[in-house]
Design an enzyme around this catalytic site. Structure first.
Site, short mmCIF file in Angstrom:
data_model
loop_
_atom_site.label_atom_id
_atom_site.label_comp_id
_atom_site.label_asym_id
_atom_site.label_seq_id
_atom_site.Cartn_x
_atom_site.Cartn_y
_atom_site.Cartn_z
N GLY A 2 46.75 50.84 44.09
CA GLY A 2 45.70 51.71 43.58
C GLY A 2 45.17 51.19 42.26
O GLY A 2 45.73 50.27 41.67
N HIS A 3 44.09 51.79 41.82
CA HIS A 3 43.50 51.48 40.52
C HIS A 3 43.08 52.77 39.86
O HIS A 3 43.17 53.86 40.45
CB HIS A 3 42.33 50.52 40.67
CG HIS A 3 42.75 49.11 40.97
ND1 HIS A 3 43.41 48.32 40.06
CD2 HIS A 3 42.60 48.35 42.09
CE1 HIS A 3 43.66 47.13 40.60
NE2 HIS A 3 43.18 47.13 41.83
N ASP A 4 42.58 52.64 38.64
CA ASP A 4 42.19 53.80 37.83
C ASP A 4 41.42 54.83 38.63
O ASP A 4 41.72 56.03 38.59
CB ASP A 4 41.36 53.31 36.64
CG ASP A 4 41.06 54.39 35.63
OD1 ASP A 4 40.20 55.25 35.94
OD2 ASP A 4 41.63 54.38 34.54
N ASP A 21 43.98 54.34 33.18
CA ASP A 21 44.62 53.16 32.60
C ASP A 21 45.00 53.36 31.14
O ASP A 21 46.11 53.02 30.73
CB ASP A 21 43.69 51.95 32.70
CG ASP A 21 43.80 51.24 34.04
OD1 ASP A 21 44.70 51.57 34.82
OD2 ASP A 21 42.97 50.35 34.31
#
Length: 381
Positions: free
Chosen positions: A129-131, A160
């Site tokens: 996943g990411h921000d 983040d």
């Protein structure tokens, strides 16, 4: 390095991306001695870039942690530090031989800081996943954007950095404080979903009280209110308007020389917001950004320029407080917050990857011959 309220604190950072490095930047800015453990072979999945500002104010060593001697070297570092920070998926450091149990066996007082998107457990713990994914799951992303349009990613500032790295740094400091009484280390499990949700605490409360509608972009603080929004000026630049309170709204009316007869009796009357927005849009567009800001000078109309990253450092307020600093020829935000007795030093430029390997190993008491053997075996850069 070494000046600031965290002077004397020693940190090992296992190289990663975004939230972990940001947490370590906060600690390093405030005086901690941070040693970043980079990979011994720069060509293999290089993380980040050499002039990354999130590598400032710390030393770098290059270690191959896939080799037993590399793991042992990091554990020797762990014996002498206060904090370790890692940002891998759950279970990775355990498989490396650098998990909490491995490290606490060498240093029971160690604060072991972990940052992941989803947390160390739960059904999604092992997923990528990411921000944007973490903010989406927290409930915060749904509320960000214009009415009638799709949610807008808030860069990667919420998960983040705000709900990730900053929260991890706070958790580490809390664990260090607790250690002063218990004498024991512990694991700090920072999840970016939970951090993003924590930042949205007020949003959850407003919705529960009925003070926030279900539609984004229609509320008091999300661009729905015409007196809390950004507007384009005559020169194509923008101002931010935040005239929430009645007395601030009165000042805004004076600055823009608005006709009271055309205005609603109460600026909080939502039924009048579309008309009020038309008025503000028309009147603000008569000025350049800097003309309007100058006109509002000395008032509480809450009109400020929307500055670019090139403009912000030279703004008189930022300049007066030294809010930005030159770091190796690059203008960057200064360490924050400020301290009156133990001010932070000016950050130092990012070191080249593995540039401090020999120096750090010497501090560990490692003989020159042993250093040479490890380098020959590819254990260190």
């Amino acid at each position: 390095m070494g000046a600031g309220p965290l002077s004397g604190l020693r940190v090992v950072e296992l190289a990663g991306l975004a939230p972990g490095p940001f947490a370590c930047t906060v600690l390093a800015d405030l005086g901690a001695d941070v040693i970043r453990v980079d990979r011994a072979k720069p060509g293999a999945d290089v993380i980040g870039f050499e002039n990354d500002p999130l590598r400032r104010s710390r030393r770098s060593i290059g270690v191959d942690t896939k080799q037993p001697d590399g793991v042992e070297l990091v554990l020797k570092l762990v014996e002498q530090v206060d904090v370790l920070v890692e940002g891998f998926r759950p279970g990775v450091t355990e498989r490396m031989g650098l998990g909490p149990a491995d490290c606490h066996a060498r240093n029971p007082r160690l604060i072991y800081g972990r940052i992941t998107g989803w947390g160390q457990d739960g059904p999604m713990a092992q997923r990528a996943g990411h921000d944007i994914n973490y903010v989406g799951l927290s409930g915060a992303l749904e509320a960000i954007g214009r009415a009638g349009d799709r949610p807008v990613p808030p860069m990667n500032l919420v998960a983040d950095y705000g709900g990730g790295g900053m929260l991890l740094a706070m958790g580490i400091l809390a664990a260090l404080y607790e250690r002063t009484s218990s004498g024991k280390g512990q694991v700090v499990d920072a999840s970016m979903v939970e951090g993003s949700a924590l930042l949205a605490t007020s949003l959850y409360g407003l919705k529960a009280s009925g003070a926030w509608s279900g539609e984004r972009g229609t509320n008091l603080l999300d661009g729905g209110a015409p007196f809390y929004d950004t507007y384009e000026c005559k020169d194509g630049r923008y101002v931010a308007v935040g005239a929430l309170e009645t007395r601030f709204w009165a000042d805004l009316v004076k600055v823009l020389e608005l006709d009271d007869a055309e205005l609603p009796q109460h600026h909080f009357d939502m039924s009048q917001w579309p008309r009020l927005r038309e008025i503000l849009t028309t009147e603000i567009a008569k000025y350049t950004r800097d003309e309007l800001v100058a006109k509002a000078e000395g008032t509480d109309a809450c009109i400020t320029p929307v500055l670019s990253t090139e403009e912000a450092p030279s703004h008189p307020q930022n300049a007066a407080r030294d809010s930005f600093v030159d770091v190796g020829g690059v203008t960057l935000p200064s360490p924050a917050p400020k301290f009156d007795r133990t001010p932070a030093a000016t950050p130092t430029p990012p070191h080249e990857t593995a540039a401090d390997t020999d120096e750090v190993l010497s501090e560990l008491g490692m003989a020159e011959g042993e250093v040479g053997r490890l380098r020959e075996a590819g254990v260190i850069a």
